[in-house]
Design an enzyme around this catalytic site. Structure first.
Site, PDB file in Angstrom:
ATOM      1  N   GLY A   1       0.856  -1.271  -0.063  1.00  0.00           N
ATOM      2  CA  GLY A   1      -0.082   0.129   0.163  1.00  0.00           C
ATOM      3  C   GLY A   1       0.668   1.230   0.047  1.00  0.00           C
ATOM      4  O   GLY A   1       2.026   1.200  -0.067  1.00  0.00           O
ATOM      5  N   PHE A   2       0.042   2.277   0.361  1.00  0.00           N
ATOM      6  CA  PHE A   2       0.740   3.660  -0.033  1.00  0.00           C
ATOM      7  C   PHE A   2       1.889   3.773   1.246  1.00  0.00           C
ATOM      8  O   PHE A   2       2.946   3.829   0.920  1.00  0.00           O
ATOM      9  CB  PHE A   2      -0.133   4.587   0.388  1.00  0.00           C
ATOM     10  CG  PHE A   2       0.136   6.178   0.574  1.00  0.00           C
ATOM     11  CD1 PHE A   2       1.406   6.690   0.040  1.00  0.00           C
ATOM     12  CD2 PHE A   2      -0.431   6.564   1.735  1.00  0.00           C
ATOM     13  CE1 PHE A   2       1.765   8.251   0.464  1.00  0.00           C
ATOM     14  CE2 PHE A   2      -0.132   7.930   2.091  1.00  0.00           C
ATOM     15  CZ  PHE A   2       0.985   8.743   1.478  1.00  0.00           C
ATOM     16  N   ILE A   3       1.475   3.722   2.504  1.00  0.00           N
ATOM     17  CA  ILE A   3       2.602   4.008   3.537  1.00  0.00           C
ATOM     18  C   ILE A   3       3.447   2.653   3.538  1.00  0.00           C
ATOM     19  O   ILE A   3       4.650   2.764   3.854  1.00  0.00           O
ATOM     20  CB  ILE A   3       1.717   4.151   5.021  1.00  0.00           C
ATOM     21  CG1 ILE A   3       0.933   5.526   4.782  1.00  0.00           C
ATOM     22  CG2 ILE A   3       3.105   4.133   6.260  1.00  0.00           C
ATOM     23  CD1 ILE A   3       0.253   5.714   6.301  1.00  0.00           C
TER      24      ILE A   3
ATOM     25  N   LEU B   1       0.079  -2.859   8.826  1.00  0.00           N
ATOM     26  CA  LEU B   1      -0.597  -1.598   8.084  1.00  0.00           C
ATOM     27  C   LEU B   1      -1.752  -2.300   7.414  1.00  0.00           C
ATOM     28  O   LEU B   1      -2.409  -1.475   6.900  1.00  0.00           O
ATOM     29  CB  LEU B   1       0.399  -1.100   7.333  1.00  0.00           C
ATOM     30  CG  LEU B   1       1.772  -0.020   7.847  1.00  0.00           C
ATOM     31  CD1 LEU B   1       2.812  -0.219   7.012  1.00  0.00           C
ATOM     32  CD2 LEU B   1       1.025   1.275   8.195  1.00  0.00           C
TER      33      LEU B   1
ATOM     34  N   THR C   1     -11.111  -7.697   8.358  1.00  0.00           N
ATOM     35  CA  THR C   1      -9.825  -7.290   8.124  1.00  0.00           C
ATOM     36  C   THR C   1      -9.084  -6.615   9.324  1.00  0.00           C
ATOM     37  O   THR C   1      -8.186  -6.976   9.653  1.00  0.00           O
ATOM     38  CB  THR C   1      -9.609  -6.346   6.781  1.00  0.00           C
ATOM     39  OG1 THR C   1     -10.000  -7.034   5.809  1.00  0.00           O
ATOM     40  CG2 THR C   1      -8.236  -6.005   6.676  1.00  0.00           C
TER      41      THR C   1
ATOM     42  N   TYR D   1     -15.499   2.644   9.731  1.00  0.00           N
ATOM     43  CA  TYR D   1     -13.957   2.581   9.704  1.00  0.00           C
ATOM     44  C   TYR D   1     -13.481   2.876  11.089  1.00  0.00           C
ATOM     45  O   TYR D   1     -12.584   2.245  11.595  1.00  0.00           O
ATOM     46  CB  TYR D   1     -13.146   3.369   8.632  1.00  0.00           C
ATOM     47  CG  TYR D   1     -11.819   3.587   8.702  1.00  0.00           C
ATOM     48  CD1 TYR D   1     -10.790   2.575   8.357  1.00  0.00           C
ATOM     49  CD2 TYR D   1     -11.343   4.992   8.805  1.00  0.00           C
ATOM     50  CE1 TYR D   1      -9.643   2.866   8.404  1.00  0.00           C
ATOM     51  CE2 TYR D   1      -9.848   5.210   8.583  1.00  0.00           C
ATOM     52  CZ  TYR D   1      -9.053   4.015   8.693  1.00  0.00           C
ATOM     53  OH  TYR D   1      -7.608   4.119   8.733  1.00  0.00           O
TER      54      TYR D   1
ATOM     55  N   LYS E   1     -11.304   0.695  13.936  1.00  0.00           N
ATOM     56  CA  LYS E   1      -9.919   0.940  14.129  1.00  0.00           C
ATOM     57  C   LYS E   1      -9.758   1.129  15.740  1.00  0.00           C
ATOM     58  O   LYS E   1      -8.768   0.635  16.575  1.00  0.00           O
ATOM     59  CB  LYS E   1      -9.459   2.331  13.607  1.00  0.00           C
ATOM     60  CG  LYS E   1      -8.869   2.091  12.188  1.00  0.00           C
ATOM     61  CD  LYS E   1      -7.689   1.322  12.004  1.00  0.00           C
ATOM     62  CE  LYS E   1      -7.024   1.315  10.614  1.00  0.00           C
ATOM     63  NZ  LYS E   1      -5.740   0.623  10.758  1.00  0.00           N
TER      64      LYS E   1
HETATM   65  N1  NAD Z   1      -3.257   7.248   4.811  1.00  0.00           N
HETATM   66  C1  NAD Z   1      -3.488   7.827   5.616  1.00  0.00           C
HETATM   67  O1  NAD Z   1      -3.771   9.090   5.753  1.00  0.00           O
HETATM   68  C2  NAD Z   1      -3.572   7.177   7.060  1.00  0.00           C
HETATM   69  C3  NAD Z   1      -3.765   7.808   8.324  1.00  0.00           C
HETATM   70  C4  NAD Z   1      -3.931   7.215   9.480  1.00  0.00           C
HETATM   71  C5  NAD Z   1      -3.688   6.070   9.425  1.00  0.00           C
HETATM   72  N2  NAD Z   1      -3.675   5.172   8.378  1.00  0.00           N
HETATM   73  C6  NAD Z   1      -3.542   3.700   8.366  1.00  0.00           C
HETATM   74  O2  NAD Z   1      -2.133   3.211   7.968  1.00  0.00           O
HETATM   75  C7  NAD Z   1      -2.273   1.878   7.217  1.00  0.00           C
HETATM   76  C8  NAD Z   1      -1.857   2.106   5.858  1.00  0.00           C
HETATM   77  O3  NAD Z   1      -2.536   2.748   5.281  1.00  0.00           O
HETATM   78  P1  NAD Z   1      -2.457   3.603   3.584  1.00  0.00           P
HETATM   79  O4  NAD Z   1      -2.994   4.757   3.498  1.00  0.00           O
HETATM   80  O5  NAD Z   1      -1.122   2.925   3.098  1.00  0.00           O
HETATM   81  O6  NAD Z   1      -3.630   2.494   2.913  1.00  0.00           O
HETATM   82  P2  NAD Z   1      -3.434   1.569   1.545  1.00  0.00           P
HETATM   83  O7  NAD Z   1      -5.005   1.074   1.401  1.00  0.00           O
HETATM   84  O8  NAD Z   1      -2.774   2.028   0.571  1.00  0.00           O
HETATM   85  O9  NAD Z   1      -2.778   0.085   2.420  1.00  0.00           O
HETATM   86  C9  NAD Z   1      -3.467  -0.782   3.067  1.00  0.00           C
HETATM   87  C10 NAD Z   1      -2.877  -2.054   2.629  1.00  0.00           C
HETATM   88  O10 NAD Z   1      -3.428  -3.249   3.348  1.00  0.00           O
HETATM   89  C11 NAD Z   1      -3.996  -4.379   2.445  1.00  0.00           C
HETATM   90  N3  NAD Z   1      -4.880  -5.159   2.684  1.00  0.00           N
HETATM   91  C12 NAD Z   1      -6.141  -4.847   2.974  1.00  0.00           C
HETATM   92  N4  NAD Z   1      -6.919  -6.044   3.283  1.00  0.00           N
HETATM   93  C13 NAD Z   1      -5.954  -6.877   3.530  1.00  0.00           C
HETATM   94  C14 NAD Z   1      -6.002  -8.249   3.949  1.00  0.00           C
HETATM   95  N5  NAD Z   1      -7.002  -8.782   4.434  1.00  0.00           N
HETATM   96  N6  NAD Z   1      -4.929  -8.935   4.258  1.00  0.00           N
HETATM   97  C15 NAD Z   1      -3.548  -8.258   3.803  1.00  0.00           C
HETATM   98  N7  NAD Z   1      -3.629  -7.082   3.568  1.00  0.00           N
HETATM   99  C16 NAD Z   1      -4.490  -6.345   3.484  1.00  0.00           C
HETATM  100  C17 NAD Z   1      -4.171  -3.517   1.185  1.00  0.00           C
HETATM  101  O11 NAD Z   1      -4.015  -4.466  -0.067  1.00  0.00           O
HETATM  102  C18 NAD Z   1      -3.162  -2.333   1.036  1.00  0.00           C
HETATM  103  O12 NAD Z   1      -2.072  -2.629   0.397  1.00  0.00           O
HETATM  104  C19 NAD Z   1      -3.964   1.441   7.401  1.00  0.00           C
HETATM  105  O13 NAD Z   1      -3.755   0.687   8.712  1.00  0.00           O
HETATM  106  C20 NAD Z   1      -4.590   2.843   7.815  1.00  0.00           C
HETATM  107  O14 NAD Z   1      -5.757   2.856   8.620  1.00  0.00           O
HETATM  108  C21 NAD Z   1      -3.510   5.777   7.271  1.00  0.00           C
END
Ligand code: NAD
Length: 331
Positions: free
Chosen positions: A10-12, A80, A99, A148, A152
């Protein structure tokens, strides 16, 4: 350290995987299994970095598979993996629990049984709901204003309960809205940039909520500082920029940086139910400074604009945009 990252494609996760390899860690990257054999954003990282990452396809919802993966020489697990879109959580809330909560349960149980040295679970600032006090410290009460956020909150509590009940070395990192290259086009900054690239009229949801927008490099540094740290066990730690901006002002700044005059319109179908919208988010990062010695490099208006310029630059490249369906609005 042998580090397992879930949600690594994913992104982060993709930025974190790259940074950890650069720091000399052995990275195992769990990628959600799919029939396209796609490794998501990991496919776009430097090939010399990727060849040092062990990619495993799977699903955090699969208890047996997660146990098998965690059993094999893992020191640290960074979770993540999550479903993260708020609008989609209105429609598919059960999948969020499966999830975000049950997936985490599988990870925690495996970590408990195989003596993992550190588990970093990722929370979100959405758990605070519309705040009662600003800036938001970690002791601020939580309020699930979307399925959501509720999933969390449950996950964070579950993670912390494993520390209290079983002495599991868990820490909860709570990023505020993170932005940067590779972010989902559903998120606000990519939405604004890609719409400005296409047209002079911006179609957004509510314009008045404010957010604390953190550049991804800073968020990644928060994770890295959390690995070799004992003071953060059983603790929740905010990761934010400490700079607050409204969606309207954000759109104006981006249009200025992109040299384009725009008309901003708020569209009904993009507006969240009134009581679900979180009206303000602004992090207190005092605890992060004290416990994990972290503070944002991209801080204040100047730091924020620096991060924005890098993000605009990345999204303006045609080869990057091919991964997005920017002309389609869906949740
Ligand atoms: N992007 C933000 O602004 C932000 C802010 C606060 C918290 N977060 C948290 O950071 C984490 C990463 O977020 P992100 O922005 O990179 O999002 P993202 O959607 O790019 O990454 C999430 C990843 O989880 C994977 N995933 C989903 N279901 C799954 C499963 N059943 N088994 C395995 N992998 C699975 C997805 O394929 C995806 O690559 C998340 O937990 C999110 O809640 C993100």
């Amino acid at each position: 350290m042998n580090v397992l990252i879930t949600g690594s494609e994913g992104f982060i996760g993709s930025h974190l995987a790259e940074a950890l390899v650069r720091k000399g860690h052995n990275v195992k990257a769990l990628v959600l299994y799919n029939s396209f054999n796609s490794w998501g954003w990991l496919e776009q990282i430097d090939k010399n970095i990727l060849k040092n990452i062990e990619v495993i396809t799977g699903d955090v919802r699969d208890e047996y598979l997660i146990r098998k993966i965690i059993k094999k020489r893992i020191d640290v697990v960074i979770n993540l993996a999550a479903l993260i879109g708020i609008p989609y959580s209105y429609r598919a809330s059960k999948s969020y629990l499966d999830t975000n909560v049950y997936g985490l349960l599988n990870i925690l149980n495996a970590c408990k049984d195989f003596g993992i040295k550190k588990i970093i679970h990722t929370s979100t600032s959405e758990v605070y709901g519309t705040p009662k006090i600003i800036p938001i410290t970690e002791s601020h009460p939580v309020s699930g204003q979307s399925p959501y956020a509720a999933s969390k909150i449950a996950a964070d509590q579950l993670a912390l309960s494993y520390e209290k009940s079983f002495n599991l070395p868990v820490t909860v990192l709570r990023p505020f809205n993170t932005f940067g290259p590779r972010q989902s086009a559903r998120a606000i900054i990519p939405t604004i940039i890609t719409q400005i690239l296409r047209s002079n009229t911006l179609k957004l949801g509510s314009l008045f909520p404010t957010r604390d927008l953190t550049y991804v490099e800073d968020t990644v540094a928060g994770f890295i500082n959390s690995i070799n740290n004992k003071k953060n066990i059983g603790e929740i730690i905010n990761i934010g920029s400490g700079f607050e901006i409204s969606i309207k002002k954000l759109s104006e700044i981006i249009s200025k940086l992109m040299n384009k005059k725009i008309i901003i319109k708020s569209h009904k179908e993009r507006i969240r139910p009134k009581n679900s919208e979180v009206k303000r988010l602004l992090a207190s990062t005092k605890k992060a400074k004290k416990i994990i010695n972290w503070k944002p490099k991209y801080s204040g208006k100047k730091g924020f604009e620096h991060g924005l310029k890098k993000t605009i630059h990345w999204f303006s490249k045609k080869e990057n945009l091919k991964f997005y369906k920017t002309n389609i609005f869906n949740d």
